[in-house]
Design a protein around this motif. Structure first.
Motif: not given
Length: 417
Positions: A217, A220, A267-268, A271, A275, A278, A296, A320
């Motif tokens: 990601d 993050s 992955i979110q 953030q 990290p 996430c 997470r 997000q």
């Protein structure tokens, strides 16, 4: 869903992992897949942006042949890239709807000898370009197959056989690949497409380990990693690290007993600098089929979810705000998206405050990428001496190059949880 099996997780990325049911653009606006009606296969584009998702079939003048290596990928403008193979060549076209029919813009072809395997790389950020990886007996080639000026263009050539493919930045310039050398050892490298395909080391947890980047990601800097470094000779374990960090890679114990082979697929985003917060979505393939798990880095357990009926396994994305979107198709709902709201928030923060010690869950690896000698290891990014955190001298000033994760000041044995 409860899983009680305790076999080690399988996280190798040798391109033999089950493919996702559809491919989604980085921004989540479009998806594409090969759909079937009766005995006929055809490309299908999903529009995900908007109040309700909808699908548009894009059949050609003859049915597609998925067994022959046909692949599809959505572009950022809604067109669909298709790769077809015939007579030792890979042909690329862009498909788009034209009223009741399908328009097709031919892009060109790439020669693919019998000893070379070509596949599309994951969608690039921005959606304006698409790339393919051709793997030969001694080297691998990255091709720009859509978005170039004159058809397919060779943009990088890497010694060794490469697999995987993860974008590390939002510009679509830095590509992580897992390179296997002539000794059979696999290490992740970063290819800078903005510098004529310049290659630099990215991940080396131990000298004798196989280390792969599975997902990343850019916001993050969270990396999902597969490595056999925690237990040489055993199946690879799933771990996480932070790009450019001097902290070691961690291999959470909760990811070992997931109930089957685990593949991270989303992955979110958004953030920044956090990290550990996430959300990570994982596909779990077990004896009962495929389902979804979420986790997470700051959590000490997996949360298993029943996948929506008709889930296009391995496909999905996070918003997000922390909503997991899972595309599915059934007879009643040919184009659907399931939503799962995370329980993370005030309750999760309160639970975290109650934890003693405040350490993130998981065993620490035998060393962060680039070996077991400490933050200043024997090899810098260019293979010479220097600090592991130093930026390669060849990096462009306008682009932040990924720094190989620093050597962790740990011994071979893992630290207790």
């Amino acid at each position: 869903m409860t899983a009680c099996a305790t076999e080690p997780v399988t996280v190798d990325r040798d391109d033999s992992a089950p493919p996702a049911g559809c491919v989604i653009t980085v921004d989540g606006g479009y998806a594409a897949r090969l759909a079937v009606r009766g005995d006929s296969w055809f490309p299908e584009r999903w529009t995900l942006a908007g109040p309700e998702p909808y699908a548009v079939p894009l059949p050609a003048h003859q049915p597609e042949e998925p067994g022959s290596g046909t692949e599809v990928q959505p572009m950022g403008d809604g067109r669909v890239l298709i790769r077809r193979t015939a007579d030792g060549r890979c042909f690329f076209s862009l498909l788009y709807p034209t009223g009741p029919g399908t328009g097709e813009a031919l892009l060109g072809a790439v020669e693919c000898p019998a000893d070379t395997r070509l596949r599309l790389l994951p969608p690039a950020p921005g959606g304006a370009h698409a790339y393919a990886l051709a793997v030969g007996p001694e080297s691998s080639t990255v091709w720009l197959v859509a978005g170039g000026s004159f058809g397919p263009e060779q943009v990088a050539r890497i010694p060794g056989r490469c697999s995987g493919g993860v974008w590390l930045d939002r510009a679509g310039r830095l590509l992580a690949l897992d390179r296997t050398d002539d000794t059979g050892r696999t290490k992740a490298v970063v290819v800078d497409l903005g510098r004529a395909g310049e290659v630099a080391p990215l991940l080396q947890i131990a000298d004798d380990s196989d280390d792969r980047v599975l997902l990343a990601d850019p916001d993050s800097a969270l990396l999902l990693i597969g490595s056999d470094a925690p237990a040489p000779g055993e199946p690879a374990r799933l771990g996480w690290g932070v790009l450019g960090s001097t902290l070691p890679v961690r291999f959470p114990e909760c990811l070992r007993g997931a109930g089957g082979a685990v593949t991270p697929f989303a992955i979110q985003p958004g953030q920044v600098l956090t990290p550990e917060t996430c959300g990570v979505a994982l596909r779990v393939d077990g004896p009962a089929g495929a389902w979804v798990a979420v986790w997470r880095p700051s959590d000490r357990r997996l949360r298993h979810l029943p996948a929506p009926r008709g889930w296009l396994a391995g496909a999905g994305l996070w918003t997000q705000e922390g909503t997991l979107l899972l595309p599915y198709t059934t007879e009643a709902t040919p184009c659907g998206v399931g939503r799962w709201e995370t329980p993370w928030g005030q309750r999760a923060e309160k639970e975290k405050e109650q934890e003693q010690g405040g350490e993130l869950e998981g065993r620490e690896g035998p060393g962060g990428p680039q070996g077991p000698k400490g933050p200043q290891g024997p090899q810098g990014p260019d293979g010479g001496g220097g600090e592991a955190g130093a930026e390669p001298a060849s990096a462009a000033a306008a682009v932040t190059r990924p720094v190989p994760l620093a050597q962790a000041p740990l011994a071979r044995s893992a630290a207790p949880s």
